[in-house]
Design a protein around this motif. Structure first.
Motif, short mmCIF file in Angstrom:
data_model
loop_
_atom_site.label_atom_id
_atom_site.label_comp_id
_atom_site.label_asym_id
_atom_site.label_seq_id
_atom_site.Cartn_x
_atom_site.Cartn_y
_atom_site.Cartn_z
N ILE A 224 0.87 -1.19 0.00
CA ILE A 224 0.00 0.00 0.00
C ILE A 224 0.90 1.23 0.00
O ILE A 224 1.82 1.35 0.82
N LEU A 225 0.64 2.14 -0.93
CA LEU A 225 1.52 3.30 -1.08
C LEU A 225 0.87 4.56 -0.51
O LEU A 225 -0.36 4.61 -0.39
N PRO A 226 1.68 5.56 -0.18
CA PRO A 226 1.09 6.78 0.36
C PRO A 226 0.35 7.54 -0.73
O PRO A 226 0.74 7.46 -1.89
N ASN A 227 -0.71 8.23 -0.37
CA ASN A 227 -1.36 9.03 -1.42
C ASN A 227 -0.99 10.50 -1.30
O ASN A 227 -1.41 11.33 -2.07
N LYS A 228 -0.15 10.81 -0.33
CA LYS A 228 0.31 12.19 -0.16
C LYS A 228 1.57 12.37 -0.99
O LYS A 228 2.39 11.48 -1.11
N THR A 229 1.75 13.54 -1.55
CA THR A 229 2.83 13.63 -2.52
C THR A 229 3.87 14.72 -2.26
O THR A 229 4.69 14.97 -3.12
N SER A 230 3.84 15.37 -1.11
CA SER A 230 4.91 16.36 -0.93
C SER A 230 6.23 15.61 -0.72
O SER A 230 6.25 14.50 -0.19
N CYS A 257 6.50 1.70 -6.15
CA CYS A 257 6.34 3.16 -6.30
C CYS A 257 6.61 3.63 -7.72
O CYS A 257 6.20 4.72 -8.11
N ARG A 258 7.35 2.83 -8.44
CA ARG A 258 7.87 3.25 -9.74
C ARG A 258 6.80 3.88 -10.66
O ARG A 258 6.99 4.99 -11.15
N PRO A 259 5.66 3.22 -10.83
CA PRO A 259 4.67 3.83 -11.74
C PRO A 259 4.10 5.14 -11.22
O PRO A 259 3.51 5.91 -11.99
N PHE A 260 4.24 5.40 -9.90
CA PHE A 260 3.67 6.62 -9.33
C PHE A 260 4.65 7.79 -9.30
O PHE A 260 4.27 8.93 -9.08
N MET A 261 5.92 7.46 -9.52
CA MET A 261 6.94 8.48 -9.37
C MET A 261 6.70 9.67 -10.31
O MET A 261 6.85 10.82 -9.93
N ALA A 262 6.29 9.37 -11.55
CA ALA A 262 6.08 10.44 -12.53
C ALA A 262 4.98 11.40 -12.05
O ALA A 262 5.10 12.62 -12.18
N MET A 263 3.94 10.82 -11.44
CA MET A 263 2.83 11.65 -10.95
C MET A 263 3.30 12.49 -9.76
O MET A 263 3.08 13.69 -9.71
N TRP A 264 4.03 11.86 -8.82
CA TRP A 264 4.54 12.61 -7.66
C TRP A 264 5.46 13.73 -8.13
O TRP A 264 5.38 14.85 -7.66
N THR A 411 13.17 6.35 -18.52
CA THR A 411 14.36 5.72 -19.10
C THR A 411 14.16 4.25 -19.43
O THR A 411 14.67 3.77 -20.44
N ALA A 412 13.43 3.55 -18.57
CA ALA A 412 13.37 2.09 -18.71
C ALA A 412 12.34 1.69 -19.76
O ALA A 412 11.46 2.48 -20.14
N ILE A 413 12.44 0.45 -20.22
CA ILE A 413 11.53 -0.05 -21.25
C ILE A 413 10.06 0.15 -20.83
O ILE A 413 9.23 0.52 -21.64
N GLY A 414 9.77 -0.09 -19.56
CA GLY A 414 8.40 0.07 -19.07
C GLY A 414 7.84 1.45 -19.37
O GLY A 414 6.65 1.61 -19.67
N GLU A 415 8.67 2.47 -19.28
CA GLU A 415 8.19 3.84 -19.58
C GLU A 415 8.21 4.10 -21.09
O GLU A 415 7.26 4.67 -21.64
N LEU A 416 9.27 3.66 -21.75
CA LEU A 416 9.42 3.99 -23.18
C LEU A 416 8.31 3.35 -24.02
O LEU A 416 7.81 3.95 -24.97
#
Ligand SMILES: Cc1cc2nc3c(=O)[nH]c(=O)nc-3n(C[C@H](O)[C@H](O)[C@H](O)COP(=O)(O)OP(=O)(O)OC[C@H]3O[C@@H](n4cnc5c(N)ncnc54)[C@H](O)[C@@H]3O)c2cc1C
Length: 430
Positions: A224-230, A257-264, A411-416
């Motif tokens: 479960i990840l945090p939904n707060k982003t500061s 967290c990886r998929p959420f990093m761009a949003m944060w 950078t990684a294939i998952g994002e590209l």
């Protein structure tokens, strides 16, 4: 008017934009510009050394965002001995996968209403394109200023760390590597594969130890990840977790967290982004960029045998004296001057577009068709459509490393693979 697309760069990103355009029903002309020796593989997957492994499990390396098992099916058919989805496949096999896809793309292009033209050489700007895609990928690392002119133009300096076709020096003097990340690890493996027996000294600002991936059996999916982003809240969340859970569990958390990093990242203020870049990027890089266990074991044994020294410190000076390379640095034990047989620059791809030597990037920058983003980590883009904000009348899409300042993780294939799909869709719609 029929669309005519220029795709600049024919690594994974550029070739997958072509493939996505085709799969999504594009009708028109695509010109693919390429500078590299091979199409589709780029510096990451062109190397033939079987000791170099992917740093992401095969399960996550499909080239298609909507067909997650595509790479596994390729392995099943062509390399069944590597089919385990949780393993880290040799990178040259991934290169074969990409070449296979490219051949398939070329073949299919003859059966659809697309004119696909591959052009060797850097892009020059005839004005009649309807869309331009910048997929120029990994730039060479910048050369630090302390490296003297004499050293940089000598054969004892290796500017391109991804070119392993160098001559191993015939000297007992140590080999010096500037940098301590994934490229340093590759370089050590390449040097040993090519018969180098010299001691290797790797110097980086922090000297952080590379971490290995947790065991496949401990991979968790119920985090479960945090939904707060500061940034501050995220930092205290990660610090708390790091203190209370095992390293393996913590690394699983980082992966989740990886998929959420761009949003944060997009929600961070400019001050938070600058703080991250100044104080946290190396720590984040250490927990994020990990190596397979078997590679970690080789590096650990190199260190234990005294064959590899990883130092935290600063490079102060380099000079050539009577044809010998002298390197002065400061590290834990104070100032040192050592004689080395080779200097390899593993400081990582250049990210600031103002510092890049790439002629296309420079031309676009001069024309103000592209602008640097607020943290100088790539091109200023509209994050939804990946289009550069600038004076160009033709939409210029940017992907991969060029979008680091906007998403941080780009950078990684998952994002590209997702970016290739999104850009192709946008081109079709506009
Ligand atoms: C050593 C290494 C290992 C990696 N391993 C992994 C991994 O295991 N898993 C993972 O998910 N990701 C990995 N990555 C990250 C990422 O998957 C690769 O970098 C990926 O191949 C990037 O593809 P790209 O097309 O964006 O860039 P590149 O592969 O760098 O391709 C860009 C191409 O554009 C060409 N080009 C540049 N400028 C111009 C111009 N002006 N005109 C024409 N052509 C131009 C270049 O010559 C090059 O061929 C790795 C990266 C590196 C460097």
């Amino acid at each position: 008017m029929p669309k005519k697309i220029a795709v600049i760069g024919a690594g994974f990103s550029g070739t997958m934009v072509v493939r996505q355009l085709m799969d999504q029903g594009f009708n028109g002309t695509i010109e693919l510009f390429h500078l590299g020796k091979t199409i589709a593989t780029g510096p990451a997957y062109s190397e033939q050394n079987p000791d170099l492994l992917l740093n992401v499990r095969s399960a996550n390396m499909s080239a298609f965002p909507d067909d997650k098992d595509h790479f596994i099916r390729f392995l099943q058919e062509h390399f069944p001995e590597h089919v385990d989805p949780s393993s880290f496949c040799p990178r040259y096999i991934y290169g074969k996968y990409l070449q296979h896809l490219w051949k398939e793309t070329l073949h299919r292009s003859t059966k659809v209403p697309i004119t696909l033209i591959v052009k060797e050489g850097a892009f020059v700007d005839p004005p009649d394109y309807s869309h331009i895609v910048l997929a120029t990928g990994n730039e060479l690392p910048s050369i630090p200023q302390v490296i003297s002119e004499g050293v940089r133009s000598s054969s004892l300096f290796l500017e391109n760390p991804w070119n392993s076709q160098f001559v191993v020096p015939d000297s007992k003097d140590p080999i010096f590597i500037l940098g301590n990340g994934l490229t340093m690890v590759d370089t050590v493996l390449n040097l040993r594969k090519r018969g180098a027996t010299q001691q290797i000294i790797a110097l980086s600002r922090h000297g952080f130890q590379m971490l290995s991936h947790p065991n496949a059996t401990s991979v968790q999916t119920d985090i479960i990840l945090p939904n707060k982003t500061s940034l501050l809240e995220l930092l205290s969340y990660f610090n708390r977790k790091r203190k209370t859970e095992s390293l393996g569990h913590f690394l699983n958390r980082i992966d989740a967290c990886r998929p959420f990093m761009a949003m944060w990242w997009q929600e961070f203020s400019s001050a938070e982004k600058h703080f991250f870049l100044k104080h946290l990027r190396h720590r984040w890089g250490t927990v994020r960029h990990r190596i397979p266990t078997e590679i970690a074991q080789q590096i650990t044994s190199e260190k234990a045998n005294g064959n590899l020294h990883v130092l935290a410190g600063k490079l102060l000076e380099t000079e050539l004296q009577d044809g010998k390379l002298l390197i002065r640095y400061t590290a834990e034990g104070g100032d040192q001057t050592i004689r080395c047989s080779l200097f390899i620059n593993c400081t990582g791809p250049e990210i600031s577009i103002e510092q890049m030597s790439n002629p296309t990037i420079q031309q676009f920058l001069t024309n103000e068709w592209i602008l640097p983003d607020e943290v100088q980590q790539g091109i200023l883009i509209d994050p939804k459509r990946h289009i550069a904000r600038g004076k160009s009348k033709v939409p210029i899409y940017a992907m991969g490393n060029l979008c680091k300042g906007t998403f941080w993780e780009s950078t990684a294939i998952g994002e590209l693979r997702s970016q290739a799909k999104l850009i192709a869709k946008d081109i079709l719609q506009h």
